[in-house]
Scaffold this active site. Sequence first.
Site, PDB file in Angstrom:
ATOM      1  N   LEU A 140       1.022  -1.151  -0.085  1.00 28.42           N
ATOM      2  CA  LEU A 140      -0.008   0.141   0.027  1.00 28.42           C
ATOM      3  C   LEU A 140       0.876   1.043  -0.046  1.00 28.42           C
ATOM      4  CD1 LEU A 140      -2.760  -1.048   2.539  1.00 28.42           C
ATOM      5  CD2 LEU A 140      -2.846  -0.591  -0.009  1.00 28.42           C
ATOM      6  N   ARG A 164       3.053  -5.026   4.596  1.00 28.72           N
ATOM      7  CA  ARG A 164       4.056  -5.505   5.554  1.00 28.72           C
ATOM      8  C   ARG A 164       3.652  -4.802   6.972  1.00 28.72           C
ATOM      9  NH1 ARG A 164      10.266  -5.294   3.972  1.00 28.72           N
ATOM     10  NH2 ARG A 164       9.519  -3.042   4.038  1.00 28.72           N
ATOM     11  N   VAL A 182       4.603  -4.036  -5.072  1.00 30.79           N
ATOM     12  CA  VAL A 182       5.848  -3.920  -4.074  1.00 30.79           C
ATOM     13  C   VAL A 182       6.807  -3.420  -5.088  1.00 30.79           C
ATOM     14  CG1 VAL A 182       4.933  -5.633  -2.657  1.00 30.79           C
ATOM     15  CG2 VAL A 182       6.504  -6.378  -4.434  1.00 30.79           C
ATOM     16  N   ASN A 218       6.837  -1.800 -11.798  1.00 28.39           N
ATOM     17  CA  ASN A 218       7.703  -1.588 -13.043  1.00 28.39           C
ATOM     18  C   ASN A 218       8.925  -2.492 -13.054  1.00 28.39           C
ATOM     19  OD1 ASN A 218       7.083   0.646 -14.742  1.00 28.39           O
ATOM     20  ND2 ASN A 218       7.707   1.901 -13.388  1.00 28.39           N
ATOM     21  N   SER A 238       0.793   2.358 -15.962  1.00 25.83           N
ATOM     22  CA  SER A 238       1.318   3.816 -16.278  1.00 25.83           C
ATOM     23  C   SER A 238       0.367   4.964 -15.935  1.00 25.83           C
ATOM     24  CB  SER A 238       1.767   4.055 -17.947  1.00 25.83           C
ATOM     25  OG  SER A 238       2.354   5.350 -17.896  1.00 25.83           O
ATOM     26  N   LYS A 272       5.955  -1.809 -21.296  1.00 25.63           N
ATOM     27  CA  LYS A 272       5.853  -0.679 -20.522  1.00 25.63           C
ATOM     28  C   LYS A 272       7.233   0.117 -20.276  1.00 25.63           C
ATOM     29  CE  LYS A 272       4.780   2.290 -16.829  1.00 25.63           C
ATOM     30  NZ  LYS A 272       5.749   2.405 -16.076  1.00 25.63           N
ATOM     31  N   HIS A 282       7.462   2.392 -23.321  1.00 26.31           N
ATOM     32  CA  HIS A 282       6.745   3.318 -22.823  1.00 26.31           C
ATOM     33  C   HIS A 282       7.496   4.379 -21.978  1.00 26.31           C
ATOM     34  CE1 HIS A 282       4.536   5.703 -19.780  1.00 26.31           C
ATOM     35  NE2 HIS A 282       3.761   5.858 -20.655  1.00 26.31           N
ATOM     36  N   ASN A 283       8.435   3.916 -20.991  1.00 26.95           N
ATOM     37  CA  ASN A 283       9.156   4.778 -20.168  1.00 26.95           C
ATOM     38  C   ASN A 283      10.477   5.502 -21.038  1.00 26.95           C
ATOM     39  OD1 ASN A 283       7.481   3.794 -17.976  1.00 26.95           O
ATOM     40  ND2 ASN A 283       8.606   3.951 -16.753  1.00 26.95           N
ATOM     41  N   GLU A 337       8.809   8.182 -22.916  1.00 23.49           N
ATOM     42  CA  GLU A 337       8.697   9.227 -21.641  1.00 23.49           C
ATOM     43  C   GLU A 337       9.885   9.821 -21.483  1.00 23.49           C
ATOM     44  OE1 GLU A 337       6.767   7.594 -18.118  1.00 23.49           O
ATOM     45  OE2 GLU A 337       8.357   8.287 -16.934  1.00 23.49           O
ATOM     46  N   LYS A 352      14.611   5.869 -12.232  1.00 21.40           N
ATOM     47  CA  LYS A 352      14.812   4.234 -11.354  1.00 21.40           C
ATOM     48  C   LYS A 352      15.170   3.346 -12.243  1.00 21.40           C
ATOM     49  CE  LYS A 352      10.978   5.512  -8.275  1.00 21.40           C
ATOM     50  NZ  LYS A 352      10.000   6.479  -9.316  1.00 21.40           N
TER      51      LYS A 352
HETATM   52  C1  6PG Z   1       4.468   5.959 -15.424  1.00 25.38           C
HETATM   53  C2  6PG Z   1       5.731   6.354 -14.902  1.00 25.38           C
HETATM   54  C3  6PG Z   1       6.314   5.715 -13.889  1.00 25.38           C
HETATM   55  C4  6PG Z   1       7.198   6.204 -13.078  1.00 25.38           C
HETATM   56  C5  6PG Z   1       8.733   5.547 -13.408  1.00 25.38           C
HETATM   57  C6  6PG Z   1       9.712   6.415 -13.987  1.00 25.38           C
HETATM   58  O1  6PG Z   1       4.446   5.591 -16.734  1.00 25.38           O
HETATM   59  O2  6PG Z   1       3.469   5.870 -14.774  1.00 25.38           O
HETATM   60  O3  6PG Z   1       6.819   5.941 -16.005  1.00 25.38           O
HETATM   61  O4  6PG Z   1       6.114   4.343 -13.990  1.00 25.38           O
HETATM   62  O5  6PG Z   1       7.461   7.617 -13.300  1.00 25.38           O
HETATM   63  O6  6PG Z   1       9.063   5.146 -12.312  1.00 25.38           O
HETATM   64  O7  6PG Z   1      10.436   6.970 -13.250  1.00 25.38           O
HETATM   65  P1  6PG Z   1      12.046   7.406 -13.269  1.00 25.38           P
HETATM   66  O8  6PG Z   1      11.879   8.753 -13.890  1.00 25.38           O
HETATM   67  O9  6PG Z   1      12.347   7.687 -11.873  1.00 25.38           O
HETATM   68  O10 6PG Z   1      12.764   6.570 -13.852  1.00 25.38           O
END
Ligand code: 6PG
Length: 466
Positions: free
Chosen positions: A11, A34, A76, A104, A128, A182, A185-186, A189, A260
């Site tokens: 959570l 936890r 988690v 992720n 996302s 995904k 996608h990132n 992003e 990340k």
């Molecule tokens: C999403 C985002 C989300 C998060 C990632 C990327 O699609 O909702 O991509 O998953 O923002 O953790 O974050 P970083 O910029 O920290 O790599």
Amino acid sequence: MSTAEIGLIGLGTMGAALASNIADNGFRVAVFNRTTSVTQSFHADAGELAERIVPTESLEDLVAAIAEPRAIILMVPAGEAVDAQIAALRPLLGPDDLIIDAGNANFHDTNRRARDAGDLPFLGIGVSGGEEGARFGPSIMGGGKRAYWDRVAHILEAISAKHEGTPCATWMGEEGAGHFVKAVHNGIEYADMQMIAEVYGIMRDGLGMEAAGIGDVFAGWNEGVLQSYLIEISGKVAKATDPESGDPMLEVIVDAAGQKGTGRWTVIEAQHLAAPVPAIEAAVMARNLSSRREERTAGEALFSAGPRAISGGVDLEMLEGALIAGKILCYAQGFAMISAASEEFGWALPLPEIAKVWREGCIIRSAMLDDMASALGEDAGRNLMFAGLFADHLKAQHGALREVVAIAASHGIAVPALASGLAYFDTMRTSRGTANMIQGQRDFFGAHGFERFDGRTGQHGPWAMG
Ligand code: 6PG
């Protein structure tokens, strides 16, 4: 009593938002964290949703609270925590109970977990949309056996974002296909964010604009071709004021970006697939260099440099055009990578469906995606930069991209993602490249052989020894 339709573990920000979303859509959800106090306060603060939330204090209680065959979502942190959670949970579950990793995850981990699960049900889904998306409608990319997806599709579709009534939740393919999509996608992003940041830098350092004025420009662009979540929030970020100092927020935030790792995974995988994503590479590079603030500061002193004001040659319309071209190239590279992976992994990834699932809910949602879905529907194997509407945009705007990159370079303003987008575009529209020189060099030092224009292969140059 086993009454909940689904369970959720974890959570944290995203898990709590997703659990609330599930309850908000009329499903009973059993939750476990936890730290029991987190579960208790989540339930206590849930308001009218509380009646559909079943708080539990142990994994055993969680499992007992869910109707069979069970489905349990893990929210988690990606990595070892997921393996540990699966190891703790599996012995408590029956052979038909489904574990869904909605974090992720690196798709290689999802592939492994799906294989390790054998006949035990497992799904890896990419979610996302950040916290707001998780709460009110994320974009969901599913991976694993289709039959497992079908078991929970009604819940995932209900909680997902909708594009004109169509749920943004789709099964992408076997094993780690959802987490792979995904990751790309990132990557997109990262590249989109970086290009926006570069254009912000030109406005700030080159054109001497104030943050609020830059915010207005982004807000205006959000009414046109560039309409997208990232442009919208960039405008809001630029216009925001720090309540403490009264300064623009952008003057308060340190210029060192966090990450990340998902963008890095995308770049690494793209290299394995020989599917170039230079705009994403540039974006990851730029984030890495951004965190080297001390070195950058020393560099500015040593080379007595830094960005210089631009006295002419760039206007806001040109910047918008450059960003339109850059954005199209980001997506084109991402989709080309997905296409390569689809073939390499035998996944049959549904490219038009991927564009559709990104139309709402996710971070890279943008007005362009509907047209991208149509273009990919016509020919999923064609690079988007060659597809009608997008080719037209590029024809109209690559001049702007070129001018912006050139002027930024001549004024010491770093624009790595825009520049790499331009280099990709120029390479992809050059019939006769320069790799003949590479082949000559390779043959010279290693007798690697080359192909001649007359079609003969395995040829060597006159430099060959002996
Ligand atoms: C999403 C985002 C989300 C998060 C990632 C990327 O699609 O909702 O991509 O998953 O923002 O953790 O974050 P970083 O910029 O920290 O790599």
